[in-house]
Design a protein around this motif. Structure first.
Motif, PDB file in Angstrom:
ATOM      1  N   UNK A 132      24.176   1.526  18.625  1.00 39.69           N
ATOM      2  CA  UNK A 132      24.732   1.276  19.931  1.00 39.69           C
ATOM      3  C   UNK A 132      24.439  -0.204  20.249  1.00 39.69           C
ATOM      4  N   UNK A 133      25.322  -0.919  20.823  1.00 40.17           N
ATOM      5  CA  UNK A 133      25.149  -2.413  21.191  1.00 40.17           C
ATOM      6  C   UNK A 133      26.276  -3.325  20.652  1.00 40.17           C
ATOM      7  N   UNK A 134      25.895  -4.388  20.198  1.00 40.27           N
ATOM      8  CA  UNK A 134      27.065  -5.433  19.531  1.00 40.27           C
ATOM      9  C   UNK A 134      27.154  -5.177  18.266  1.00 40.27           C
ATOM     10  N   UNK A 135      27.906  -3.966  17.861  1.00 44.98           N
ATOM     11  CA  UNK A 135      28.175  -3.530  16.509  1.00 44.98           C
ATOM     12  C   UNK A 135      29.134  -4.497  15.695  1.00 44.98           C
ATOM     13  N   UNK A 136      29.836  -5.307  16.276  1.00 45.46           N
ATOM     14  CA  UNK A 136      30.260  -6.191  15.638  1.00 45.46           C
ATOM     15  C   UNK A 136      29.547  -7.096  14.429  1.00 45.46           C
ATOM     16  N   UNK A 137      28.051  -7.089  14.654  1.00 43.58           N
ATOM     17  CA  UNK A 137      26.853  -7.674  14.024  1.00 43.58           C
ATOM     18  C   UNK A 137      25.996  -6.217  13.529  1.00 43.58           C
ATOM     19  N   UNK A 138      25.558  -6.663  12.414  1.00 46.56           N
ATOM     20  CA  UNK A 138      24.706  -5.541  11.818  1.00 46.56           C
ATOM     21  C   UNK A 138      23.389  -6.138  11.358  1.00 46.56           C
ATOM     22  N   UNK A 139      22.080  -5.277  11.657  1.00 48.68           N
ATOM     23  CA  UNK A 139      20.933  -6.227  11.522  1.00 48.68           C
ATOM     24  C   UNK A 139      20.549  -6.021   9.979  1.00 48.68           C
ATOM     25  N   UNK A 140      20.077  -7.355   9.685  1.00 50.13           N
ATOM     26  CA  UNK A 140      19.645  -7.376   8.239  1.00 50.13           C
ATOM     27  C   UNK A 140      18.110  -7.556   8.201  1.00 50.13           C
ATOM     28  N   UNK A 141      17.471  -7.252   7.101  1.00 50.45           N
ATOM     29  CA  UNK A 141      15.955  -7.584   7.063  1.00 50.45           C
ATOM     30  C   UNK A 141      15.596  -7.992   5.673  1.00 50.45           C
ATOM     31  N   UNK A 142      14.421  -8.745   5.634  1.00 50.83           N
ATOM     32  CA  UNK A 142      13.785  -9.149   4.169  1.00 50.83           C
ATOM     33  C   UNK A 142      13.494 -10.512   4.268  1.00 50.83           C
ATOM     34  N   UNK A 169       0.862  -1.132   0.021  1.00 45.73           N
ATOM     35  CA  UNK A 169       0.120  -0.186  -0.072  1.00 45.73           C
ATOM     36  C   UNK A 169       0.774   1.308   0.024  1.00 45.73           C
ATOM     37  N   UNK A 170       2.163   1.228   0.476  1.00 45.58           N
ATOM     38  CA  UNK A 170       2.876   2.078   0.413  1.00 45.58           C
ATOM     39  C   UNK A 170       3.755   2.202  -0.806  1.00 45.58           C
ATOM     40  N   UNK A 171       3.422   1.506  -1.838  1.00 36.69           N
ATOM     41  CA  UNK A 171       4.112   1.779  -3.107  1.00 36.69           C
ATOM     42  C   UNK A 171       5.640   0.907  -2.984  1.00 36.69           C
ATOM     43  N   UNK A 172       5.911   0.275  -2.210  1.00 38.28           N
ATOM     44  CA  UNK A 172       7.169  -0.335  -2.018  1.00 38.28           C
ATOM     45  C   UNK A 172       7.196  -1.834  -2.549  1.00 38.28           C
ATOM     46  N   UNK A 173       8.169  -2.353  -3.051  1.00 39.13           N
ATOM     47  CA  UNK A 173       8.167  -3.621  -3.810  1.00 39.13           C
ATOM     48  C   UNK A 173       9.147  -4.562  -3.096  1.00 39.13           C
ATOM     49  N   UNK A 174       8.968  -5.892  -3.107  1.00 45.34           N
ATOM     50  CA  UNK A 174      10.140  -6.863  -2.757  1.00 45.34           C
ATOM     51  C   UNK A 174      10.445  -6.859  -1.255  1.00 45.34           C
ATOM     52  N   UNK A 175       9.670  -6.418  -0.254  1.00 44.63           N
ATOM     53  CA  UNK A 175       9.965  -6.163   1.126  1.00 44.63           C
ATOM     54  C   UNK A 175      10.100  -7.643   2.031  1.00 44.63           C
ATOM     55  N   UNK A 176       9.381  -8.954   1.135  1.00 42.06           N
ATOM     56  CA  UNK A 176       9.503  -9.785   2.109  1.00 42.06           C
ATOM     57  C   UNK A 176       9.862 -11.207   1.116  1.00 42.06           C
ATOM     58  N   UNK A 177      11.094 -10.896   0.433  1.00 40.92           N
ATOM     59  CA  UNK A 177      11.953 -11.826  -0.334  1.00 40.92           C
ATOM     60  C   UNK A 177      12.665 -11.121  -1.048  1.00 40.92           C
ATOM     61  N   UNK A 178      13.301 -11.962  -2.149  1.00 42.70           N
ATOM     62  CA  UNK A 178      14.078 -11.744  -3.196  1.00 42.70           C
ATOM     63  C   UNK A 178      15.809 -11.735  -2.601  1.00 42.70           C
ATOM     64  N   UNK A 179      16.169 -10.601  -1.752  1.00 37.47           N
ATOM     65  CA  UNK A 179      17.184 -10.758  -1.049  1.00 37.47           C
ATOM     66  C   UNK A 179      17.058 -10.075   0.521  1.00 37.47           C
ATOM     67  N   UNK A 180      17.820 -10.597   1.118  1.00 37.21           N
ATOM     68  CA  UNK A 180      18.081  -9.845   2.508  1.00 37.21           C
ATOM     69  C   UNK A 180      18.452  -8.493   2.241  1.00 37.21           C
ATOM     70  N   UNK A 181      18.467  -7.537   3.071  1.00 35.20           N
ATOM     71  CA  UNK A 181      18.994  -6.058   2.900  1.00 35.20           C
ATOM     72  C   UNK A 181      19.618  -5.726   4.284  1.00 35.20           C
ATOM     73  N   UNK A 192       8.116  -8.348  10.607  1.00 36.16           N
ATOM     74  CA  UNK A 192       8.734  -8.205  12.048  1.00 36.16           C
ATOM     75  C   UNK A 192       9.932  -9.256  11.992  1.00 36.16           C
ATOM     76  N   UNK A 193      10.476  -9.982  11.174  1.00 38.49           N
ATOM     77  CA  UNK A 193      11.282 -10.817  11.519  1.00 38.49           C
ATOM     78  C   UNK A 193      12.644 -10.217  11.220  1.00 38.49           C
ATOM     79  N   UNK A 194      13.655 -10.506  12.223  1.00 37.51           N
ATOM     80  CA  UNK A 194      15.022  -9.860  12.237  1.00 37.51           C
ATOM     81  C   UNK A 194      16.075 -11.005  12.120  1.00 37.51           C
ATOM     82  N   UNK A 195      17.014 -10.465  11.730  1.00 44.22           N
ATOM     83  CA  UNK A 195      18.335 -11.159  11.616  1.00 44.22           C
ATOM     84  C   UNK A 195      19.703 -10.468  11.631  1.00 44.22           C
ATOM     85  N   UNK A 196      20.544 -10.969  11.601  1.00 41.42           N
ATOM     86  CA  UNK A 196      21.836 -10.241  11.933  1.00 41.42           C
ATOM     87  C   UNK A 196      23.000 -10.912  11.007  1.00 41.42           C
TER      88      UNK A 196
END
Length: 302
Positions: free
Chosen positions: A257-267, A223-235, A280-284
């Motif tokens: 701040x936090x454990x910056x030796x890891x970065x959050x990825x989404x998608x 509905x916001x006009x954004x594509x491929x938010x739930x697959x294709x490649x992680x971001x 709402x799924x998260x990964x790092x």
């Protein structure tokens, strides 16, 4: 009779009249103060990503305890407010856009991920085959960059356009993915199947029509006009790893701040199960990692 010309003083005009006069004399400046409407699509240069304007507002970030696939790092649920107008790239940064950057800067990407069939060779994934035009066209999401390279692209794009681009924050990524909806997905499950989203996203299996990445826009926008938010490649996102949302920013900014030796990825990507595609799924990921399944998006304040 000679008369001295009357002298016109702006100081004599009331403030409201001055505002009207300025708008009449400088229509471009007056219009520039009005942010573009949500849903407007624009590009700042020929090879720049297509951007779509998001609505301002507040959303609930995180997932309820009873959501299928929910992990402890997805809570506690909390409100995040986007008070100022902003835009996000409609698609993941595309191969054509990424290679415009590589060609202009002369940067050569190192190889990475040496698994047979999964290697990245100078930024080209193995699944491109002998003819990259078939499996890795300019309309496919760019892959194989690490976190620093994604940020280098953002810096180049900002300098090239004179606009302040940035890597998306984790909260912005979730806000855009939800598209104003609650629940795991902003679309229904496939009819007659227990947990399938093949009609709306490129995830695990060939039921969605793709064995690897899909060209941008192969599935419907939200509905916001954004594509491929739930697959294709992680971001990649700009956020550091934290084990939950306790203390997370509530203004849409990145949590740096936090454990910056890891970065959050989404998608989620083309090779993993649909449950990992939830809004709402998260990964790092380690920032130096690169692979044929990781890309990124950009954002710009307006």
């Amino acid at each position: 009779m000679n008369r001295e010309p009357r002298r016109f003083s702006l100081m004599a005009l009331p403030a409201l009249a001055l505002t009207a006069l300025a708008a009449a004399l400088l229509p471009g400046a007056a219009q520039a103060a009005t942010p573009p409407a949500p849903g407007k699509v624009f590009k700042d240069c020929k090879d720049c990503p297509e951007m779509v304007v998001l609505p301002t507002g507040t959303f609930t970030m995180g997932t309820p305890d009873d959501e299928v696939g929910r992990e402890p790092d997805e809570g506690p649920m909390h409100e995040v407010t986007f008070a100022k107008p902003l835009a996000i790239s409609r698609f993941q940064v595309l191969k054509g856009e990424w290679f415009a950057y590589l060609n202009e800067t002369g940067y050569r990407m190192p190889d990475g991920d040496d698994r047979p069939g999964r290697a990245c060779k100078a930024g080209i994934p193995d699944y491109a085959g002998s003819d990259p035009r078939k499996q890795y066209t300019d309309r496919h999401p760019a892959v194989c960059m690490d976190f620093a390279e994604a940020n280098a692209y953002v810096a180049w794009l900002s300098k090239k356009t004179g606009k302040q681009y940035r890597l998306v924050s984790e909260s912005l990524r979730e806000y855009a993915a939800r598209g104003g909806t609650p629940g795991p997905f902003p679309f229904p499950f496939d009819e007659g199947k227990e947990y399938s989203i093949a009609k709306h996203a490129n995830t695990y299996g060939a039921a969605d029509g793709y064995n690897f990445t899909a060209p941008a826009g192969s599935f419907p926008a939200n509905a916001f006009g954004v594509y491929d938010m739930h697959g294709n490649v992680y971001e990649w996102t700009a956020d550091c790893y934290n084990e939950n949302y306790v203390g997370a920013p509530n203004d849409g900014s990145a949590w740096q701040t936090g454990k910056c030796e890891f970065k959050r990825i989404r998608g989620n990507d083309w090779g993993e199960a649909p449950v990992f595609s939830r809004s709402g799924n998260r990964n790092a990921l380690v920032p130096t990692e690169r692979g044929d399944w990781i890309g990124f998006r950009v954002a710009r304040d307006l």
